[in-house]
Design an enzyme around this catalytic site. Structure first.
Site, PDB file in Angstrom:
ATOM      1  CB  CYS A  43      46.497 -15.724 -24.829  1.00 12.87           C
ATOM      2  SG  CYS A  43      45.833 -17.399 -24.757  1.00 12.87           S
ATOM      3  CB  CYS A  46      45.932 -18.283 -29.253  1.00 11.37           C
ATOM      4  SG  CYS A  46      45.344 -16.774 -28.458  1.00 11.37           S
ATOM      5  CB  CYS A  91      42.138 -16.359 -24.541  1.00  6.64           C
ATOM      6  SG  CYS A  91      42.716 -15.778 -26.137  1.00  6.64           S
ATOM      7  CB  CYS A  94      42.764 -19.814 -28.145  1.00 11.67           C
ATOM      8  SG  CYS A  94      43.404 -19.507 -26.479  1.00 11.67           S
ATOM      9  CB  CYS A 114      42.464 -13.094  -9.976  1.00 17.53           C
ATOM     10  SG  CYS A 114      43.505 -14.049  -8.889  1.00 17.53           S
TER      11      CYS A 114
HETATM   12 ZN   LIG Z   1      44.325 -17.384 -26.456  1.00 17.52          ZN
END
Ligand SMILES: [Zn+2]
Length: 130
Positions: A43, A46, A91, A94, A114
């Protein structure tokens, strides 16, 4: 001193627009579309691992696509913006917006994550930064 995760990632305006404001990058613009090396996708918000290259496939949609997320790495929610019903992928760490989930993926899951390439950082397995 309490240990604190160092803020090393500088996010661009476009990345912030996607992660925080549910933006979508233009199709076909992410270099990750053609990324075929083994490795892990993190991600961008984070730094938590969210997808593995093992689950990546070429969907032809113009966005990096995966048939599976790493366990407990993402959360799903309903997105009814723009009068459409879609499943949104966040995510789990975060809450950053990553992309959407569609039920037209390949086996074994039949799912297509996606994902905006800008919401991801790819680190190849052979990278020393691993
Ligand atoms: Zn994250």
């Amino acid at each position: 001193m309490p240990s604190q995760k160092e803020e090393t990632t500088e996010l661009s305006d476009e990345q912030l627009r996607i992660l925080r404001d549910h933006g979508t990058e233009r199709a076909g613009t992410s270099p990750l579309n053609d990324e075929k090396r083994e490795g892990c996708y993190f991600c961008a918000g984070c730094g938590e691992a969210v997808f593995s290259s093992e689950a990546k496939y070429d969907s032809g949609s113009g966005w990096p696509s995966f048939f599976q997320a790493l366990e407990k790495a993402v959360d799903l929610s309903e997105d009814t913006r723009f009068g459409m019903y879609r499943v949104e992928v966040h995510c789990a760490c975060c809450r950053g917006h990553l992309g959407h989930l569609f039920p037209d993926g390949p086996r074994p899951t039949g799912q297509r994550y996606c994902i905006n390439g800008l919401a991801l950082n790819f680190v190849p397995s052979d990278s020393p930064e691993k």
